[in-house]
Structures are given as C-alpha cells and as structure tokens.
Design a protein around this motif. Structure first.
Motif, mmCIF file in Angstrom:
data_model
loop_
_atom_site.group_PDB
_atom_site.id
_atom_site.type_symbol
_atom_site.label_atom_id
_atom_site.label_comp_id
_atom_site.label_asym_id
_atom_site.label_seq_id
_atom_site.Cartn_x
_atom_site.Cartn_y
_atom_site.Cartn_z
ATOM 1 N N ARG A 145 0.862 -1.180 0.000
ATOM 2 C CA ARG A 145 0.000 0.000 0.000
ATOM 3 C C ARG A 145 0.900 1.231 0.000
ATOM 4 O O ARG A 145 1.801 1.327 0.832
ATOM 5 C CB ARG A 145 -0.893 0.019 1.229
ATOM 6 N N THR A 164 -1.621 -0.820 -3.998
ATOM 7 C CA THR A 164 -2.782 0.028 -3.763
ATOM 8 C C THR A 164 -2.288 1.432 -3.445
ATOM 9 O O THR A 164 -1.415 1.597 -2.600
ATOM 10 C CB THR A 164 -3.612 -0.509 -2.574
ATOM 11 N N SER A 202 -3.402 5.326 -2.314
ATOM 12 C CA SER A 202 -4.439 6.189 -1.763
ATOM 13 C C SER A 202 -3.770 7.353 -1.035
ATOM 14 O O SER A 202 -2.569 7.329 -0.783
ATOM 15 C CB SER A 202 -5.345 5.414 -0.802
ATOM 16 N N GLU A 241 -9.344 7.754 4.164
ATOM 17 C CA GLU A 241 -8.494 7.363 3.041
ATOM 18 C C GLU A 241 -9.190 7.751 1.730
ATOM 19 O O GLU A 241 -10.381 7.511 1.560
ATOM 20 C CB GLU A 241 -8.255 5.852 3.094
ATOM 21 N N ALA A 286 -9.222 7.246 -2.321
ATOM 22 C CA ALA A 286 -8.775 6.337 -3.375
ATOM 23 C C ALA A 286 -8.127 7.078 -4.532
ATOM 24 O O ALA A 286 -8.437 8.254 -4.790
ATOM 25 C CB ALA A 286 -9.964 5.524 -3.893
ATOM 26 N N LYS A 310 -8.578 6.934 -7.687
ATOM 27 C CA LYS A 310 -9.505 7.434 -8.721
ATOM 28 C C LYS A 310 -10.016 8.833 -8.370
ATOM 29 O O LYS A 310 -10.449 9.572 -9.249
ATOM 30 C CB LYS A 310 -10.659 6.469 -8.918
#
Length: 159
Positions: free
Chosen positions: A102, A139, A141, A150, A152, A154
């Motif tokens: 992450r 991942t 974020s 958190e 994301a 996108k």
C-alpha cells in the motif's frame, strides 16, 4: 515484511510522519529514497536530526534501494520508506519493490503545473500518471494522518 509505511511526501521527515504515522505504527526506522540526499552527508545529518536520535534513518538512491530491498524489508523492527515525489516511488514500483503493498500519498503542495486535488495533495498530470503506474503494483491512496479518511486513487485525478 518490516516496512509498515510507503509514503510519498515532499517534506519527508516531519511531524505528521514522525508523530502521526510513526507513533501509530510503532516505527523503528526510516528509509528515505532521494537521489540528492543519498550523496550529501551534511544534509542527511540535518534531516536525521528531526528523529532526535531515537529512531534510525538511512538515505539511499533508487538503485541502492532496489539492490538492498529484500534486506531492508527483512530488518528487525518496523520501517517506513519515504520518497519526495511520485516519480521516485514509481521507479521502485517498476523494479518490483512495491508488489502487493500500500502506498500512501501525503503532503504534495502547490507548485508549477500542479492542481489541488485535496488540501494536502496537489498533482500535475504527469504525477498522476506516475501514481497510476504505481497502482499496477500496489494500492495507492491519500491520507495525511492515519486517523483521516483514506482517499482512493480514482479521486486524485487533477482536473
């Protein structure tokens, strides 16, 4: 795996990282991946002084980090790997260092070509592309402190 935090933050070592993330995750050491700091002993001393001597810091180039990644990640204790910018973290991702991890985007502030996407994250289109590349391996974020919501990847696209 001893790395508990992979963070992109142009301030590198500062209060949010040391107190917010460091205390929450119980961090014992920091690996700072930065080409300029890796070759400057006096700047390393200045940055490491923020740790107060209680926590270790190592300043490495991308090449050295990639070469030693398994060893760094197998250290006793809990570590954080910090980069100043998305491009450096992308280089690590492209060499397989971030597979299944992450990555946290922290403080990236206003600058040439950057647009505000969060109060604490400003990105250029190229930096967003770097983050998308990193996301092929891990991942991605944003979160400024561990207790914050958190966000994301996108939702980080500059508009």
């Amino acid at each position: 795996m001893s790395f508990r935090l992979f963070r992109i933050d142009e301030r590198l070592i500062h209060g949010q990282v040391l107190v917010g993330w460091g205390n929450r995750l119980g961090l014992d050491y920091y690996v700072i991946v930065d080409e300029l700091l890796a070759v400057s002993d006096w700047e390393q001393e200045i940055w490491a002084s923020a740790l107060g001597g209680a926590t270790a810091a190592e300043f490495l180039s991308v090449v050295e980090t990639v070469r030693r990644f398994s060893e760094l990640d197998a250290r006793e204790g809990r570590g954080a790997l910090l980069t100043r910018d998305p491009a450096t973290m992308r280089a690590l991702a492209e060499h397989g260092c971030l597979d299944g991890r992450r990555v946290n985007v922290g403080g990236l502030h206003d600058g040439p070509g950057r647009r505000k996407v969060l109060d604490y994250v400003h990105l250029s289109p190229g930096e967003f592309e770097d983050l998308k590349m990193i996301a092929r391996h891990s991942t991605v974020s944003a979160r400024d402190v561990p207790t914050a919501r958190e966000v994301a990847l996108k939702n980080l696209e500059p508009r």
